[in-house]
Motif scaffolding. Structure first.
Motif, PDB file in Angstrom:
ATOM      1  N   TYR A  44       0.835  -1.202   0.000  1.00 57.04           N
ATOM      2  CA  TYR A  44       0.000   0.000   0.000  1.00 57.04           C
ATOM      3  C   TYR A  44       0.871   1.254   0.000  1.00 57.04           C
ATOM      4  N   VAL A 101       2.347   1.865  -3.404  1.00 52.94           N
ATOM      5  CA  VAL A 101       1.375   2.393  -4.368  1.00 52.94           C
ATOM      6  C   VAL A 101       1.210   3.892  -4.173  1.00 52.94           C
ATOM      7  N   ALA A 103       2.973   7.715  -6.874  1.00 54.21           N
ATOM      8  CA  ALA A 103       2.187   8.689  -7.637  1.00 54.21           C
ATOM      9  C   ALA A 103       3.092   9.616  -8.455  1.00 54.21           C
ATOM     10  N   TRP A 138      -5.919  10.130 -10.593  1.00 51.41           N
ATOM     11  CA  TRP A 138      -4.868   9.171 -10.262  1.00 51.41           C
ATOM     12  C   TRP A 138      -5.391   8.132  -9.272  1.00 51.41           C
ATOM     13  N   GLU A 173      -7.444   5.554 -10.980  1.00 54.04           N
ATOM     14  CA  GLU A 173      -6.631   4.570 -11.696  1.00 54.04           C
ATOM     15  C   GLU A 173      -6.112   3.477 -10.761  1.00 54.04           C
ATOM     16  N   LYS A 174      -5.857   3.848  -9.503  1.00 55.66           N
ATOM     17  CA  LYS A 174      -5.304   2.904  -8.528  1.00 55.66           C
ATOM     18  C   LYS A 174      -6.370   2.260  -7.651  1.00 55.66           C
ATOM     19  N   ASP A 175      -7.630   2.593  -7.914  1.00 57.65           N
ATOM     20  CA  ASP A 175      -8.711   2.154  -7.026  1.00 57.65           C
ATOM     21  C   ASP A 175      -8.760   0.635  -6.859  1.00 57.65           C
ATOM     22  N   GLN A 213      -6.428  -1.604  -7.348  1.00 58.09           N
ATOM     23  CA  GLN A 213      -5.230  -2.104  -6.669  1.00 58.09           C
ATOM     24  C   GLN A 213      -5.298  -1.841  -5.163  1.00 58.09           C
ATOM     25  N   ILE A 214      -5.690  -0.612  -4.789  1.00 58.25           N
ATOM     26  CA  ILE A 214      -5.789  -0.250  -3.376  1.00 58.25           C
ATOM     27  C   ILE A 214      -6.891  -1.054  -2.692  1.00 58.25           C
TER      28      ILE A 214
END
Length: 308
Positions: free
Chosen positions: A147, A150, A154, A190, A193-195, A197-198
């Motif tokens: 986490y 990630v 950024a 941003w 885009e990472k939603d 994965q997080i």
């Protein structure tokens, strides 16, 4: 190496933890503690063991900070991976220490010497570890590091530059409302885009931590988390009561202050990206250059006392 008054962070030694070495030193200290023939002598070795854990923790923290500064650096990445693996093993040593102190034949005298609160803290800490959860704790560390990586990765294009999440903060307080709006949208894009994965990391952590708590006999991870944080005199029910009081008494005051702020900055239909602005002509900013600010800080601490 520079002396204590001039030591810079980059000059702190990077010591990669080796568990066999840590364990050997710990065992030697514990042997002296357990063979002590008085409470006073045990107290002496408790202080030495405490200092030992402080030194190990410092090494871990230096690695963590350096890794956070640049998560792409392979040296620090590998060092942080070692900490993720070794950290729970060191926690196991801490658990052994806690149980040994709690079982000391000089406990009553030690409580007089060091205070009963320490024993309450050790009792709480002892409940949060068992060798059977060691692998789970290592996996938990890996997930939290994922986490962190990630969020630290950024690279957000904005107005001709590329910024990380922290650097985007300066645009949130820009006097130009359009800049604030576009900056908030860039961060939002941003995050979107990472939603996935997080969310995946969060989901794994929830499952893992729920399992951790169950293995140790807790009804849920919430109670285990309070023990992890060393809470000895309040729990979830007390915090709920506190939240309710915040909602009842503080939130109305906060809302009133925000309404005054919106009126002061003269923005009709103010949005969330406007709320970082305190004054129509912009927020107050620090005066003076880096050297001036550092000197002012040093003078302040010196006036507070030489030891500080």
């Amino acid at each position: 190496m520079a002396n204590k008054t001039t030591l810079k962070f980059e000059e702190f030694p990077l010591r990669i933890p080796k568990f066999p070495t840590i364990e050997k030193k710990f065992n030697a200290l514990m042997e002296r503690f357990e063979k002590a023939e008085s409470a006073q002598e045990q107290k002496k070795w408790m202080l030495k063991i405490g200092k030992f854990f402080d030194e190990v923790s410092t090494d871990f923290t230096i690695i963590s900070v350096r890794h956070t500064i640049d998560t792409r650096d392979e040296v620090y990445k590998k060092a942080n991976d070692v900490v993720d693996h070794v950290g729970p093993m060191v926690a196991g040593l801490g658990n052994r220490y806690s149980k040994a102190v709690l079982a000391s034949k000089f406990r009553k005298e030690l409580e007089t010497l060091v205070g009963p609160f320490l024993f309450k803290k050790l009792e709480v800490s002892a409940r949060t570890f068992d060798p059977k959860i060691l692998n789970d704790l290592q996996e938990e560390n890996k997930l939290t590091t994922q986490y962190d990586n990630v969020m630290a990765s950024a690279q957000i294009p904005f107005d001709g530059g590329v910024y990380n999440l922290s650097q985007m903060g300066k645009f949130a307080v820009d006097k130009d409302r359009d800049v604030r709006k576009r900056a908030s949208k860039a961060v939002e894009n941003w995050m979107a885009e990472k939603d996935e994965q997080i969310a995946g990391i969060y989901s794994q952590l929830v499952t893992l931590r729920t399992g951790l708590a169950k293995k140790l006999g807790y009804p849920s991870f919430t109670e285990m988390a309070y023990d992890r944080m060393g809470r000895t005199d309040y729990g979830p029910k007390d915090v709920k009561s506190y939240r309710d009081q915040i909602f009842e008494f503080v939130v109305p005051i906060s809302n009133a202050l925000v309404r005054k702020q919106v009126k002061r900055i003269e923005i009709k239909g103010a949005k969330f990206y406007d709320l970082a602005i305190q004054f129509k002509d912009g927020n107050a900013t620090p005066k003076g250059n880096k050297d001036y600010l550092v000197k002012a800080a040093l003078d302040m601490y010196k006036n507070m006392g030489e030891e500080i």
